[in-house]
Every structure is written in structure tokens, then in C-alpha cells.
Design a protein around this motif. Sequence first.
Motif: not given
Length: 98
Positions: A46-48, A52-53, A89-92
Motif C-alpha cells: 500500500r505504501l509503495k 508511485e502515485r 522513502a527516497t522516492r517520496i
Amino acid sequence: MLRMIVIYTADIARGQVSEEYDIGALKLHVECAFLSELDSVGIQERLKQKVEREEIMNDEELMEFIILPLSYSTKEEKQQKFRETVELATRIQDREQQ
């Protein structure tokens, strides 16, 4: 009234701890939360998807990010999930949330 909540990592199971302590004149009831009882795979997925969205996460989801690696029972699993969680987290996109 004193309320105490103890959060146990996944290497501690419900049957291994006591929720009540009788210390003479004091009787203490502890509310226990066991990370081993979380749906770790579901939470991670769910977090992933949210990352991604590029969706903003609420406080509960941010807390899930923090505790997710601790919801695995072995040292190796925890280390792997720490690496995966940090990489995710680095992709947030929102730097404050990151």
C-alpha cells in the motif's frame, strides 16, 4: 490514571510477555501492541503504491513507514526491509514527508 502502551517488535510474540504486573501496592496493566500481528506485506504494498502515485501520506501512513522494518522477526528480514524502506522513502516527492 496512568496509561502505558508497549510496542513490541516482531521478534516478541503475545505469549512471551505479561500484561499485568503486581508490584506490592501497585498493580500495573500494560497495553501491548505486537508488530508481529501486522500485515507487513500488505502495508508495504500500500505504501509503495502511494509513493508511485505521488500521493501525500497521512500521519498513520508515515508511522507505518517508520515501524515497517520492525514488523519482521529475523535480523536478516529487518535489515532487508530497512534497506527497501529507505530506498522507497527516497522516492517520496514531498521533501517534508521524506
